[in-house]
Design a protein around this motif. Structure first.
Motif, PDB file in Angstrom:
ATOM      1  N   ARG A 377      10.008  -5.870-103.045  1.00 56.03           N
ATOM      2  CA  ARG A 377       8.822  -6.682-102.958  1.00 56.03           C
ATOM      3  C   ARG A 377       8.606  -7.860-103.831  1.00 56.03           C
ATOM      4  O   ARG A 377       8.300  -9.127-103.203  1.00 56.03           O
ATOM      5  CB  ARG A 377       7.477  -5.819-103.292  1.00 56.03           C
ATOM      6  CG  ARG A 377       7.437  -4.730-102.148  1.00 56.03           C
ATOM      7  CD  ARG A 377       6.346  -3.574-102.727  1.00 56.03           C
ATOM      8  NE  ARG A 377       6.310  -2.578-102.232  1.00 56.03           N
ATOM      9  CZ  ARG A 377       5.595  -1.447-102.014  1.00 56.03           C
ATOM     10  NH1 ARG A 377       4.655  -1.378-102.835  1.00 56.03           N
ATOM     11  NH2 ARG A 377       5.848   0.225-101.379  1.00 56.03           N
ATOM     12  N   LEU A 378       9.336  -7.465-105.273  1.00 54.23           N
ATOM     13  CA  LEU A 378       9.066  -8.353-105.678  1.00 54.23           C
ATOM     14  C   LEU A 378      10.409  -9.507-105.405  1.00 54.23           C
ATOM     15  O   LEU A 378      10.060 -10.434-105.621  1.00 54.23           O
ATOM     16  CB  LEU A 378       9.201  -8.344-107.448  1.00 54.23           C
ATOM     17  CG  LEU A 378       9.600  -9.146-108.222  1.00 54.23           C
ATOM     18  CD1 LEU A 378       8.510 -10.060-108.695  1.00 54.23           C
ATOM     19  CD2 LEU A 378      10.266  -8.414-110.234  1.00 54.23           C
ATOM     20  N   SER A 379      11.302  -9.523-105.335  1.00 58.17           N
ATOM     21  CA  SER A 379      12.803  -9.977-104.762  1.00 58.17           C
ATOM     22  C   SER A 379      12.492 -10.855-103.732  1.00 58.17           C
ATOM     23  O   SER A 379      13.158 -11.687-103.790  1.00 58.17           O
ATOM     24  CB  SER A 379      13.977  -9.070-104.709  1.00 58.17           C
ATOM     25  OG  SER A 379      14.395  -8.451-106.137  1.00 58.17           O
ATOM     26  N   LEU A 380      11.837 -10.440-102.286  1.00 58.13           N
ATOM     27  CA  LEU A 380      11.347 -10.796-101.453  1.00 58.13           C
ATOM     28  C   LEU A 380      10.400 -12.326-101.798  1.00 58.13           C
ATOM     29  O   LEU A 380       9.988 -12.999-100.695  1.00 58.13           O
ATOM     30  CB  LEU A 380      11.286 -10.480-100.324  1.00 58.13           C
ATOM     31  CG  LEU A 380      12.250  -9.074 -99.784  1.00 58.13           C
ATOM     32  CD1 LEU A 380      11.585  -7.907 -98.796  1.00 58.13           C
ATOM     33  CD2 LEU A 380      13.261  -9.845 -99.212  1.00 58.13           C
ATOM     34  N   LEU A 386      16.218 -12.815-106.026  1.00 58.50           N
ATOM     35  CA  LEU A 386      17.314 -12.536-105.132  1.00 58.50           C
ATOM     36  C   LEU A 386      18.350 -12.956-104.638  1.00 58.50           C
ATOM     37  O   LEU A 386      19.900 -12.878-104.735  1.00 58.50           O
ATOM     38  CB  LEU A 386      16.674 -12.044-103.776  1.00 58.50           C
ATOM     39  CG  LEU A 386      17.171 -10.922-102.810  1.00 58.50           C
ATOM     40  CD1 LEU A 386      17.204  -9.427-103.139  1.00 58.50           C
ATOM     41  CD2 LEU A 386      16.121 -10.795-101.479  1.00 58.50           C
ATOM     42  N   ASP A 387      18.072 -14.207-104.225  1.00 62.52           N
ATOM     43  CA  ASP A 387      19.454 -15.389-104.134  1.00 62.52           C
ATOM     44  C   ASP A 387      21.048 -14.746-105.649  1.00 62.52           C
ATOM     45  O   ASP A 387      22.020 -14.800-105.215  1.00 62.52           O
ATOM     46  CB  ASP A 387      18.883 -17.133-104.629  1.00 62.52           C
ATOM     47  CG  ASP A 387      18.294 -17.417-103.403  1.00 62.52           C
ATOM     48  OD1 ASP A 387      18.323 -16.407-101.986  1.00 62.52           O
ATOM     49  OD2 ASP A 387      18.696 -18.799-103.512  1.00 62.52           O
ATOM     50  N   ILE A 404      25.660  -2.968-101.744  1.00 62.77           N
ATOM     51  CA  ILE A 404      24.541  -3.548-102.176  1.00 62.77           C
ATOM     52  C   ILE A 404      23.189  -2.652-101.729  1.00 62.77           C
ATOM     53  O   ILE A 404      23.429  -2.358 -99.882  1.00 62.77           O
ATOM     54  CB  ILE A 404      24.388  -4.444-101.336  1.00 62.77           C
ATOM     55  CG1 ILE A 404      25.363  -6.247-101.768  1.00 62.77           C
ATOM     56  CG2 ILE A 404      22.913  -5.776-101.965  1.00 62.77           C
ATOM     57  CD1 ILE A 404      24.731  -7.357-101.370  1.00 62.77           C
ATOM     58  N   LEU A 405      22.846  -2.681-102.622  1.00 60.97           N
ATOM     59  CA  LEU A 405      21.445  -1.192-102.406  1.00 60.97           C
ATOM     60  C   LEU A 405      19.444  -2.914-102.744  1.00 60.97           C
ATOM     61  O   LEU A 405      20.105  -2.293-103.661  1.00 60.97           O
ATOM     62  CB  LEU A 405      21.876  -0.349-103.064  1.00 60.97           C
ATOM     63  CG  LEU A 405      20.767   1.021-103.149  1.00 60.97           C
ATOM     64  CD1 LEU A 405      20.554   1.429-101.897  1.00 60.97           C
ATOM     65  CD2 LEU A 405      21.256   2.188-103.956  1.00 60.97           C
ATOM     66  N   LEU A 406      19.000  -2.011-102.203  1.00 62.94           N
ATOM     67  CA  LEU A 406      17.911  -2.545-101.886  1.00 62.94           C
ATOM     68  C   LEU A 406      16.742  -1.005-102.423  1.00 62.94           C
ATOM     69  O   LEU A 406      16.865  -0.411-101.491  1.00 62.94           O
ATOM     70  CB  LEU A 406      17.192  -2.494-100.346  1.00 62.94           C
ATOM     71  CG  LEU A 406      18.395  -3.889 -99.662  1.00 62.94           C
ATOM     72  CD1 LEU A 406      17.919  -4.465 -98.439  1.00 62.94           C
ATOM     73  CD2 LEU A 406      18.248  -5.185-100.599  1.00 62.94           C
ATOM     74  N   GLN A 421      18.798 -12.829 -96.117  1.00 59.92           N
ATOM     75  CA  GLN A 421      19.472 -13.653 -97.248  1.00 59.92           C
ATOM     76  C   GLN A 421      19.939 -13.318 -97.539  1.00 59.92           C
ATOM     77  O   GLN A 421      20.987 -15.097 -97.838  1.00 59.92           O
ATOM     78  CB  GLN A 421      18.256 -13.041 -98.184  1.00 59.92           C
ATOM     79  CG  GLN A 421      18.400 -13.514 -99.794  1.00 59.92           C
ATOM     80  CD  GLN A 421      16.741 -14.801 -99.410  1.00 59.92           C
ATOM     81  OE1 GLN A 421      16.366 -15.609 -98.200  1.00 59.92           O
ATOM     82  NE2 GLN A 421      16.833 -15.836-100.535  1.00 59.92           N
ATOM     83  N   LEU A 422      21.607 -12.594 -97.103  1.00 60.99           N
ATOM     84  CA  LEU A 422      22.259 -12.631 -97.786  1.00 60.99           C
ATOM     85  C   LEU A 422      23.187 -13.344 -97.055  1.00 60.99           C
ATOM     86  O   LEU A 422      24.608 -14.195 -97.544  1.00 60.99           O
ATOM     87  CB  LEU A 422      22.246 -10.559 -97.843  1.00 60.99           C
ATOM     88  CG  LEU A 422      24.182 -10.432 -97.509  1.00 60.99           C
ATOM     89  CD1 LEU A 422      24.372 -10.394 -99.789  1.00 60.99           C
ATOM     90  CD2 LEU A 422      24.669  -8.555 -97.760  1.00 60.99           C
TER      91      LEU A 422
END
Ligand code: PEP
Ligand code: MG
Length: 589
Positions: A377-380, A386-387, A404-406, A421-422
């Motif tokens: 939530r913070l990353s988005l 996140l970038d 890559i794991l979310l 984003q990826l």
């Protein structure tokens, strides 16, 4: 055993940092005894003092390079450990903050070279200690060891050698450097103990890598120890006994025999496959917090890194790690694992894990941080975070298999947003012309929110793999704060609700034909192995130290029988009955 030296048995307690029992005769080292004359110099002496310091640095570099050529021959992971360490020491001698600090003190404070070195060690030690970080505390040890080398070179004091000691020696010293340990022959040196040193330091890491039982941090170790004294040492409990009585000696012998027997069994497992009796291979991977833990993962034969908790790169500092710094860390892991898969999880900050440089962003997260602005939530929300992470991960993927794991995914929308984003980050990297992998790394999700487990079929349609995080899954399914000891008794992996959520996620993954692993603490406890495999999991990721015991459990079990037992367990509604069905099965096979 005959006793010499002081009078009667003396028990001492320190920090057990490398397991095993050692019984032998004391070699008391005075390795720390360098006589240093510290003084203020005249202006006219500044130049010659600078030159003397430069020569000491030059000699130290030569010594370290020579040690490096010897280190290659060390057994097991010790060679690699020592290589890293000597590189770190060499870096400290080339135009580093440390060297510049000493030079400045010679000029500005008119300190002679010895005094300038001593002052610089002290001041760096203080500033590292003020940061209150175990990793930096261990770096203090490195600075001190390099400083001691320079002082030895300046005063022309030779090193005491641990080369030709009698068989069955236990070294007792004020302080031992990792280089000292590297010179020890485990056939001669059965163990060592010292007054200084902590569990995080490289001396400790080296002792573990070489398998020499050791105890550090015993304040009055040298008070009445005499050369030739009988010594018994337990590297697990931290107990050191000088001149042990016959009864104490027998107690240590008994423990030694038991440990050796268990160790022989587990060590033999390292090269054996994690295969059930009926021939199904299970992937046993390691969870990692810091890149430097990798040698432990390798030394237990982990087949990959199933969870890298990248949030630890953000802790104990005031600034954020940028893309390049993260890339360097991830690359170290990818290279270290040498072709084995590395699963990098994006930032999972929030709840019980906090980091100073992100404090502002997290402010106002409400009264319930476990349910607030955390993890994905913070990353988005803060796309630049996140970038930087995704870019560093994609770059590292050019050098080996990266996934890559979310973390804390609760909805399909979050996965889609992260995937977009990826793709965006990948396009930008391409424009920058950096080295890229042929294909983007698989993007997976943690199943650690009950809603995610219940909607696993929907998530399986947008994710490339699943990793079940039972630590949080239990916390949220049973409303039990995982960090609150008062309700810890309710944090029960065998609660039928938890097992059903796991089963739900596994079945969705199998139907969608995407890989699924489990990386919560449950994965590292052999009590649960049969049940998890019986539910369909074939990939478990755990703290490296747990790999041997879980492998032992896997190899002892028949998967068909475990699957049958898991079915019987899933029919039960009562956790006590579930526990007894599982424990009975574990006793039988
Ligand atoms: C989990 O929640 O089970 C997990 C593996 O992640 P963490 O412990 O980092 O929250
Ligand atoms: Mg979690």
């Amino acid at each position: 055993m005959r006793t010499e030296g002081g009078h009667g048995e003396r028990r001492l307690q320190g920090l057990g940092i490398a397991p095993g029992i050692a019984i032998g005769r004391a070699f008391v080292s005075d390795n720390s005894a360098i006589t240093v004359s510290e003084r203020r110099i005249e202006l006219a002496e500044v130049d010659s003092e600078q030159k003397r310091f430069a020569r000491a640095v030059e000699t130290a570099i030569k010594q370290l390079k020579k040690l490096k050529t010897k280190a290659v021959a060390l057994p097991g992971t010790a060679a690699e450990e020592m290589g890293y360490l000597l590189d770190a020491h060499l870096a400290m001698l080339s135009r580093s903050r440390f060297v510049r600090g000493v030079e400045r003190r010679i000029v500005e404070e008119r300190a002679n070279a010895e005094r300038a070195v001593a002052l610089e060690i002290e001041s760096m030690g203080e500033s590292f200690a003020a940061m209150g970080d175990a990793y930096l505390a261990a770096r203090i040890e490195d600075v001190r060891v390099v400083g001691q080398r320079l002082l030895r070179n300046l005063t022309k004091t030779p090193y005491a050698t641990f080369k030709s000691l009698a068989e069955g020696t236990i070294v007792l010293a004020e302080e031992l450097s990792p280089a000292d340990i590297a010179l020890m022959d485990p056939k001669q040196v059965k163990g060592f103990a010292s007054v200084l040193g902590g569990a995080e330091g490289h001396t400790a890491i080296m002792a573990r890598a070489l398998g020499i039982p050791a105890v550090l941090g015993i304040a009055d170790l040298l008070k009445d120890a005499a050369p030739g004294d009988a010594v018994a040492l337990d590297g697990t409990t931290g107990e050191v006994v000088l001149r042990p009585s016959a009864a104490t000696h027998a107690r240590f012998e008994k423990r030694r025999t038991a440990i050796e027997r268990a160790g022989r069994g587990l060590a033999r497992l390292k090269r054996l496959p994690a295969e059930t009796r009926d021939g199904v291979e299970i992937l046993l991977e390691a969870n990692l917090e810091l890149p430097r833990e990798i040698s432990q993962a390798l030394s237990v034969g982990a087949q990959g890194l199933g969870l890298v908790r990248t949030e630890f790169l953000y802790m104990n500092r005031d600034d954020l790690p940028d893309e390049d710094e993260q890339y360097a860390s991830y690359l170290e892991l990818v290279r270290g694992m040498d072709g084995k898969p590395v699963t990098l999880r994006t930032l999972d900050i929030g709840g019980d894990k906090l980091a100073a440089p992100l404090a502002e962003l997290m402010e106002g997260e409400g009264n319930n941080p476990a349910l607030g602005l955390r993890a994905i939530r913070l990353s988005l929300k803060e796309r630049s975070l996140l970038d930087a992470q995704l870019a560093a991960m994609v770059r590292a993927a050019a050098h080996g298999p990266v996934r890559i794991l979310l973390p804390m995914i609760s909805s399909v929308g979050e996965v889609r947003a992260a995937r977009e984003q990826l793709a965006h980050v990948a396009r930008r990297l391409k424009r920058r012309g950096v080295r890229m992998p042929d294909e983007l790394p698989p993007l997976g999700v943690m199943i650690e929110i009950p809603g995610a487990a219940l909607a696993a079929d929907a998530l399986a349609a947008v994710a490339d793999f699943f990793a079940i995080g039972t630590n949080d899954l239990i916390q949220y399914a049973l409303a039990v704060d995982r960090g609150d000891e008062r309700v810890a008794y309710l944090h029960n992996p065998l609660h039928p609700a938890v097992l059903r959520l796991i089963q739900f996620a596994v079945e969705a993954a199998l139907r969608a034909q995407i890989p699924i692993s489990l990386c919560g603490e449950m994965a590292g406890d052999p009590r649960y192995t049969a049940l998890l495999l019986g539910l369909g999991i074939r990939d478990l990721s755990m703290a490296p130290a747990n790999v041997p015991r879980v492998k032992q459990r896997v190899r002892a079990m028949d998967l068909a029988a475990a699957t049958q037992r898991a079915r019987a367990i899933m029919d039960q509604l009562d956790d006590a009955r579930i526990a007894s069905l599982l424990d009975d099965f574990n006793e039988l096979a």
